[in-house]
Design a protein around this motif. Structure first.
Motif, PDB file in Angstrom:
ATOM      1  N   LEU A  85       0.832  -1.195   0.000  1.00  0.00           N
ATOM      2  CA  LEU A  85       0.000   0.000   0.000  1.00  0.00           C
ATOM      3  C   LEU A  85       0.871   1.251   0.000  1.00  0.00           C
ATOM      4  O   LEU A  85       0.606   2.199  -0.748  1.00  0.00           O
ATOM      5  CB  LEU A  85      -0.954   0.008   1.188  1.00  0.00           C
ATOM      6  N   GLY A  86       1.900   1.265   0.823  1.00  0.00           N
ATOM      7  CA  GLY A  86       2.800   2.424   0.860  1.00  0.00           C
ATOM      8  C   GLY A  86       3.447   2.687  -0.492  1.00  0.00           C
ATOM      9  O   GLY A  86       3.499   3.831  -0.957  1.00  0.00           O
ATOM     10  N   ALA A  87       3.917   1.623  -1.137  1.00  0.00           N
ATOM     11  CA  ALA A  87       4.522   1.776  -2.460  1.00  0.00           C
ATOM     12  C   ALA A  87       3.495   2.302  -3.459  1.00  0.00           C
ATOM     13  O   ALA A  87       3.804   3.168  -4.297  1.00  0.00           O
ATOM     14  CB  ALA A  87       5.095   0.444  -2.927  1.00  0.00           C
ATOM     15  N   GLY A  88       2.264   1.796  -3.371  1.00  0.00           N
ATOM     16  CA  GLY A  88       1.205   2.249  -4.273  1.00  0.00           C
ATOM     17  C   GLY A  88       0.821   3.701  -4.053  1.00  0.00           C
ATOM     18  O   GLY A  88       0.564   4.437  -5.005  1.00  0.00           O
ATOM     19  N   LEU A  89       0.772   4.126  -2.801  1.00  0.00           N
ATOM     20  CA  LEU A  89       0.482   5.535  -2.516  1.00  0.00           C
ATOM     21  C   LEU A  89       1.549   6.422  -3.144  1.00  0.00           C
ATOM     22  O   LEU A  89       1.235   7.419  -3.811  1.00  0.00           O
ATOM     23  CB  LEU A  89       0.397   5.781  -1.008  1.00  0.00           C
ATOM     24  N   ALA A  90       2.819   6.063  -2.941  1.00  0.00           N
ATOM     25  CA  ALA A  90       3.917   6.841  -3.508  1.00  0.00           C
ATOM     26  C   ALA A  90       3.831   6.873  -5.033  1.00  0.00           C
ATOM     27  O   ALA A  90       3.963   7.935  -5.656  1.00  0.00           O
ATOM     28  CB  ALA A  90       5.257   6.273  -3.056  1.00  0.00           C
ATOM     29  N   ARG A  91       3.605   5.727  -5.625  1.00  0.00           N
ATOM     30  CA  ARG A  91       3.533   5.608  -7.087  1.00  0.00           C
ATOM     31  C   ARG A  91       2.424   6.477  -7.675  1.00  0.00           C
ATOM     32  O   ARG A  91       2.544   7.005  -8.779  1.00  0.00           O
ATOM     33  CB  ARG A  91       3.305   4.138  -7.437  1.00  0.00           C
ATOM     34  N   ASN A  92       1.355   6.652  -6.930  1.00  0.00           N
ATOM     35  CA  ASN A  92       0.205   7.424  -7.398  1.00  0.00           C
ATOM     36  C   ASN A  92       0.210   8.872  -6.919  1.00  0.00           C
ATOM     37  O   ASN A  92      -0.780   9.585  -7.099  1.00  0.00           O
ATOM     38  CB  ASN A  92      -1.092   6.726  -6.982  1.00  0.00           C
ATOM     39  N   GLY A  93       1.282   9.302  -6.287  1.00  0.00           N
ATOM     40  CA  GLY A  93       1.390  10.683  -5.846  1.00  0.00           C
ATOM     41  C   GLY A  93       0.468  11.046  -4.706  1.00  0.00           C
ATOM     42  O   GLY A  93       0.130  12.216  -4.510  1.00  0.00           O
ATOM     43  N   MET A  94       0.053  10.039  -3.934  1.00  0.00           N
ATOM     44  CA  MET A  94      -0.819  10.287  -2.780  1.00  0.00           C
ATOM     45  C   MET A  94       0.031  10.389  -1.519  1.00  0.00           C
ATOM     46  O   MET A  94       0.883   9.540  -1.270  1.00  0.00           O
ATOM     47  CB  MET A  94      -1.829   9.154  -2.626  1.00  0.00           C
TER      48      MET A  94
END
Length: 184
Positions: free
Chosen positions: A29-38
């Protein structure tokens, strides 16, 4: 991604639990948040799932904002590697600040603190104080008892069916990201 979800408050454990899959879900989830600019908004600790998700956001080049009360700064050891670590005086100020900074909320596996934060934001939604998304990462059925409890409350007549629409359950980090409108 919907333009209104830029900051995501994550409630999660200050421990990792016995199942290593919970840490993997937090990391994803953390990696996905970063990847999506969240931007991650969370409790500011460097331990447990809190530390795992913050480290993943930072490793992915994202932004992580922690909010920690002074009394817990030493107990949880405030995370020194965040974009921002805000120290407040009380637990109530911590929650108020995290809620104010956030466009959406995610509940990962955790303990009584996570339940407290999750139920408070659910209550605020029920009272119409916000209409922000609330997503529960129900990995391997961790939060199934919570879903059952909400069903029981509705069936017993202490809440209306609308409660079920205030939050959504997702089985993994990818489903959480999709519920938040992330595209990557």
């Amino acid at each position: 991604m919907p333009s209104d979800i830029r900051t995501v408050c994550v409630f999660c454990g200050s421990r990792t639990g016995h199942d290593p899959g919970h840490a993997e879900a937090a990391r994803a989830l953390g990696a996905g948040l970063a990847r999506n600019g969240m931007t991650l908004i969370y409790g500011g600790g460097r331990v447990g799932l809190m530390g795992v998700i913050a480290d993943a956001v930072m490793a992915g080049g994202g932004t992580a904002i922690g909010v920690i009360p002074r009394i817990l700064e030493e107990i949880e050891v405030g995370h020194p590697g965040l974009s921002t670590l805000e120290v407040v005086e009380t637990m109530h100020q911590r929650k108020e600040r995290m809620y104010a900074l956030s466009d959406a909320f995610v509940l990962l596996p955790g303990g009584i603190g996570s339940l407290d934060e999750g139920f408070e934001i659910l209550t605020w939604r029920h009272l119409g104080l916000h209409d922000k998304p609330i997503v529960v990462l129900d990995r391997e059925g961790y939060w199934r008892p919570l879903a059952d409890m909400l069903d029981h409350i509705v069936q017993a007549g202490f809440a209306g069916e609308a409660v079920h629409g205030y939050l959504s359950f997702a089985p993994d980090a990818n489903a959480v990201l999709a519920a938040l409108g992330a595209e990557k």
